[in-house]
Design an enzyme around this catalytic site. Sequence first.
Site, PDB file in Angstrom:
ATOM      1  N   SER A 118     -21.436   5.006 -11.978  1.00  0.00           N
ATOM      2  CA  SER A 118     -21.446   3.815 -11.133  1.00  0.00           C
ATOM      3  C   SER A 118     -22.635   2.922 -11.451  1.00  0.00           C
ATOM      4  O   SER A 118     -22.682   1.795 -10.972  1.00  0.00           O
ATOM      5  CB  SER A 118     -21.462   4.213  -9.662  1.00  0.00           C
ATOM      6  OG  SER A 118     -22.416   5.204  -9.438  1.00  0.00           O
ATOM      7  N   HIS A 139     -15.315   2.249 -15.235  1.00  0.00           N
ATOM      8  CA  HIS A 139     -15.728   2.447 -13.851  1.00  0.00           C
ATOM      9  C   HIS A 139     -14.569   2.149 -12.894  1.00  0.00           C
ATOM     10  O   HIS A 139     -14.178   0.993 -12.721  1.00  0.00           O
ATOM     11  CB  HIS A 139     -16.928   1.512 -13.572  1.00  0.00           C
ATOM     12  CG  HIS A 139     -17.534   1.682 -12.228  1.00  0.00           C
ATOM     13  ND1 HIS A 139     -18.222   0.686 -11.584  1.00  0.00           N
ATOM     14  CD2 HIS A 139     -17.566   2.734 -11.375  1.00  0.00           C
ATOM     15  CE1 HIS A 139     -18.640   1.115 -10.417  1.00  0.00           C
ATOM     16  NE2 HIS A 139     -18.259   2.350 -10.251  1.00  0.00           N
ATOM     17  N   GLU A 151     -13.810  -1.575 -14.105  1.00  0.00           N
ATOM     18  CA  GLU A 151     -14.894  -2.286 -14.787  1.00  0.00           C
ATOM     19  C   GLU A 151     -15.097  -1.594 -16.142  1.00  0.00           C
ATOM     20  O   GLU A 151     -15.304  -0.378 -16.184  1.00  0.00           O
ATOM     21  CB  GLU A 151     -16.170  -2.135 -13.942  1.00  0.00           C
ATOM     22  CG  GLU A 151     -16.936  -3.390 -13.700  1.00  0.00           C
ATOM     23  CD  GLU A 151     -18.146  -3.153 -12.771  1.00  0.00           C
ATOM     24  OE1 GLU A 151     -18.424  -2.018 -12.339  1.00  0.00           O
ATOM     25  OE2 GLU A 151     -18.819  -4.148 -12.482  1.00  0.00           O
ATOM     26  N   ASN A 189     -21.515  -2.838  -8.429  1.00  0.00           N
ATOM     27  CA  ASN A 189     -22.557  -2.255  -7.584  1.00  0.00           C
ATOM     28  C   ASN A 189     -23.812  -3.112  -7.485  1.00  0.00           C
ATOM     29  O   ASN A 189     -24.581  -2.988  -6.539  1.00  0.00           O
ATOM     30  CB  ASN A 189     -22.892  -0.839  -8.059  1.00  0.00           C
ATOM     31  CG  ASN A 189     -21.832   0.140  -7.584  1.00  0.00           C
ATOM     32  OD1 ASN A 189     -21.326   0.019  -6.468  1.00  0.00           O
ATOM     33  ND2 ASN A 189     -21.467   1.085  -8.429  1.00  0.00           N
TER      34      ASN A 189
HETATM   35  N1  3HC Z   1      -5.525   7.829  -1.812  1.00  0.00           N
HETATM   36  C1  3HC Z   1      -4.377   7.176  -1.994  1.00  0.00           C
HETATM   37  N2  3HC Z   1      -3.964   6.159  -1.172  1.00  0.00           N
HETATM   38  C2  3HC Z   1      -4.734   5.859  -0.129  1.00  0.00           C
HETATM   39  C3  3HC Z   1      -5.943   6.535   0.135  1.00  0.00           C
HETATM   40  C4  3HC Z   1      -6.337   7.554  -0.765  1.00  0.00           C
HETATM   41  N3  3HC Z   1      -7.459   8.231  -0.609  1.00  0.00           N
HETATM   42  N4  3HC Z   1      -6.501   5.982   1.239  1.00  0.00           N
HETATM   43  C5  3HC Z   1      -5.650   5.025   1.666  1.00  0.00           C
HETATM   44  N5  3HC Z   1      -4.602   4.932   0.837  1.00  0.00           N
HETATM   45  C6  3HC Z   1      -3.516   3.972   0.897  1.00  0.00           C
HETATM   46  C7  3HC Z   1      -2.647   4.155   2.105  1.00  0.00           C
HETATM   47  O1  3HC Z   1      -1.585   5.027   1.840  1.00  0.00           O
HETATM   48  C8  3HC Z   1      -2.150   2.741   2.369  1.00  0.00           C
HETATM   49  O2  3HC Z   1      -1.070   2.426   1.501  1.00  0.00           O
HETATM   50  P1  3HC Z   1       0.000   1.271   1.926  1.00  0.00           P
HETATM   51  O3  3HC Z   1      -0.716  -0.026   1.852  1.00  0.00           O
HETATM   52  O4  3HC Z   1       1.050   1.429   0.869  1.00  0.00           O
HETATM   53  O5  3HC Z   1       0.465   1.608   3.307  1.00  0.00           O
HETATM   54  C9  3HC Z   1      -3.307   1.868   1.954  1.00  0.00           C
HETATM   55  O6  3HC Z   1      -4.106   2.665   1.050  1.00  0.00           O
HETATM   56  C10 3HC Z   1      -4.096   1.453   3.146  1.00  0.00           C
HETATM   57  O7  3HC Z   1      -4.486   2.659   3.827  1.00  0.00           O
HETATM   58  P2  3HC Z   1      -4.505   2.844   5.395  1.00  0.00           P
HETATM   59  O8  3HC Z   1      -3.515   1.930   6.058  1.00  0.00           O
HETATM   60  O9  3HC Z   1      -4.452   4.292   5.713  1.00  0.00           O
HETATM   61  O10 3HC Z   1      -5.979   2.467   5.775  1.00  0.00           O
HETATM   62  P3  3HC Z   1      -6.731   1.150   5.511  1.00  0.00           P
HETATM   63  O11 3HC Z   1      -5.850  -0.039   5.656  1.00  0.00           O
HETATM   64  O12 3HC Z   1      -7.959   1.255   6.332  1.00  0.00           O
HETATM   65  O13 3HC Z   1      -7.142   1.225   3.958  1.00  0.00           O
HETATM   66  C11 3HC Z   1      -8.716   1.670   2.298  1.00  0.00           C
HETATM   67  C12 3HC Z   1      -7.950   2.242   3.460  1.00  0.00           C
HETATM   68  C13 3HC Z   1      -7.754   1.372   1.124  1.00  0.00           C
HETATM   69  C14 3HC Z   1      -9.714   2.732   1.851  1.00  0.00           C
HETATM   70  C15 3HC Z   1      -9.398   0.319   2.751  1.00  0.00           C
HETATM   71  O14 3HC Z   1     -10.122   0.553   3.922  1.00  0.00           O
HETATM   72  C16 3HC Z   1     -10.303  -0.266   1.733  1.00  0.00           C
HETATM   73  O15 3HC Z   1      -9.886  -0.940   0.810  1.00  0.00           O
HETATM   74  N6  3HC Z   1     -11.620  -0.023   1.902  1.00  0.00           N
HETATM   75  C17 3HC Z   1     -12.630  -0.516   0.967  1.00  0.00           C
HETATM   76  C18 3HC Z   1     -12.637   0.360  -0.243  1.00  0.00           C
HETATM   77  C19 3HC Z   1     -13.648  -0.080  -1.228  1.00  0.00           C
HETATM   78  O16 3HC Z   1     -14.385  -1.042  -1.081  1.00  0.00           O
HETATM   79  N7  3HC Z   1     -13.735   0.682  -2.331  1.00  0.00           N
HETATM   80  C20 3HC Z   1     -14.733   0.456  -3.346  1.00  0.00           C
HETATM   81  C21 3HC Z   1     -15.902   1.333  -3.064  1.00  0.00           C
HETATM   82  S1  3HC Z   1     -17.196   1.073  -4.228  1.00  0.00           S
HETATM   83  C22 3HC Z   1     -16.825   2.093  -5.489  1.00  0.00           C
HETATM   84  O17 3HC Z   1     -15.878   2.859  -5.470  1.00  0.00           O
HETATM   85  C23 3HC Z   1     -17.766   2.029  -6.640  1.00  0.00           C
HETATM   86  C24 3HC Z   1     -18.647   3.229  -6.727  1.00  0.00           C
HETATM   87  O18 3HC Z   1     -19.350   3.152  -7.934  1.00  0.00           O
HETATM   88  C25 3HC Z   1     -19.623   3.368  -5.577  1.00  0.00           C
END
Ligand code: 3HC
Length: 296
Positions: A118, A139, A151, A189
């Site tokens: 990351s 990434h 990325e 990030n």
């Molecule tokens: N695996 C697979 N699918 C998942 C999942 C998982 N772990 N979590 C949620 N989903 C799917 C659900 O099935 C749902 O699918 P649908 O749209 O077809 O119904 C969809 O994602 C939305 O899920 P929910 O309705 O249960 O819940 P939310 O609407 O709250 O969404 C979330 C969950 C997708 C995690 C959303 O909150 C989100 O986008 N959060 C931000 C995530 C983010 O910013 N990620 C980047 C982090 S930074 C990073 O990774 C970089 C690293 O280097 C730190």
Amino acid sequence: MHNIAVIGSGTMGNGIAQVFAMAGFKVHLIDISTSSLLQAELIIHKNLDRLIDKDKLLLVQKPDIINNIHFTSDLELGLKDAFLVVEAISENILLKEKLFNQLDKLTPNDCILASNTSSISITSLASFTGKPGKVIGMHFMNPVPVMQLVEIIPGLLTEKEVTDKLIEISILLNKTPFVVSDFPGFISNRILMPMINEAILSLQEKVAGVNEIDQIMKLGMAHPMGPLQLADYIGLDVCLSILNVLKDGFGNPKYAPAVLLINMVKAGKLGVKSGEGFYQYNDLKKISGISALFAN
Ligand code: 3HC
């Protein structure tokens, strides 16, 4: 060109293995911990079932996807025939150095060595091998099966064909790749972590509470989760280590992690994975309560 290896079966590694398997690649998912491999297998089953429930995958497709993934703790066996290795172990440069040394010896010269790091410099990881032209950053974002972005980060010595190949592969995975330069935190990030840090500083200075900060960013900026919940989701230890890479890499105190973040990590409040961060969690699910640390 269909055999790949993913090293590290944690949250990112199992998601990466799943998306490659769904795109028809044969994947060796490698981890030294057999219990982590078992857990990864359960999670992949659960994620595929979720897609079936939502009519995004046919029940008959699941066995082929599962058959595309071979779970193993034998590094040498797992790397056999791989044209691409995606490293997704913990963000510890010493562990990565040891692994990239091994990968250098165990893979053929033309095998691409990608890292899901990351924030760690790709050029540094490449220097741990005798084939820096084949080392590149790939990434993914968490949750990997859901997030669109990949990325792509070429190091200073990465060959152009390697970058082009990873762009092509990312598209095959149904993801959208963007190529960025090898600077601390890359783009994702470098921008996300200062926002999360600012949210933690605002809480530390009592400008607002956990709920207010997160709701303001959700309702005002249409972020899917607030920055404090997102920090819990990413892992507070991961956020801290990325901020330290930014601070040291740029030599700029503006990236200095909030004292509250440092203290929470010291106290073992790491977010979802430890059961408590800014919120409380039970069995990886958020329960309504804000952590007792921040309740008035
Ligand atoms: N695996 C697979 N699918 C998942 C999942 C998982 N772990 N979590 C949620 N989903 C799917 C659900 O099935 C749902 O699918 P649908 O749209 O077809 O119904 C969809 O994602 C939305 O899920 P929910 O309705 O249960 O819940 P939310 O609407 O709250 O969404 C979330 C969950 C997708 C995690 C959303 O909150 C989100 O986008 N959060 C931000 C995530 C983010 O910013 N990620 C980047 C982090 S930074 C990073 O990774 C970089 C690293 O280097 C730190």
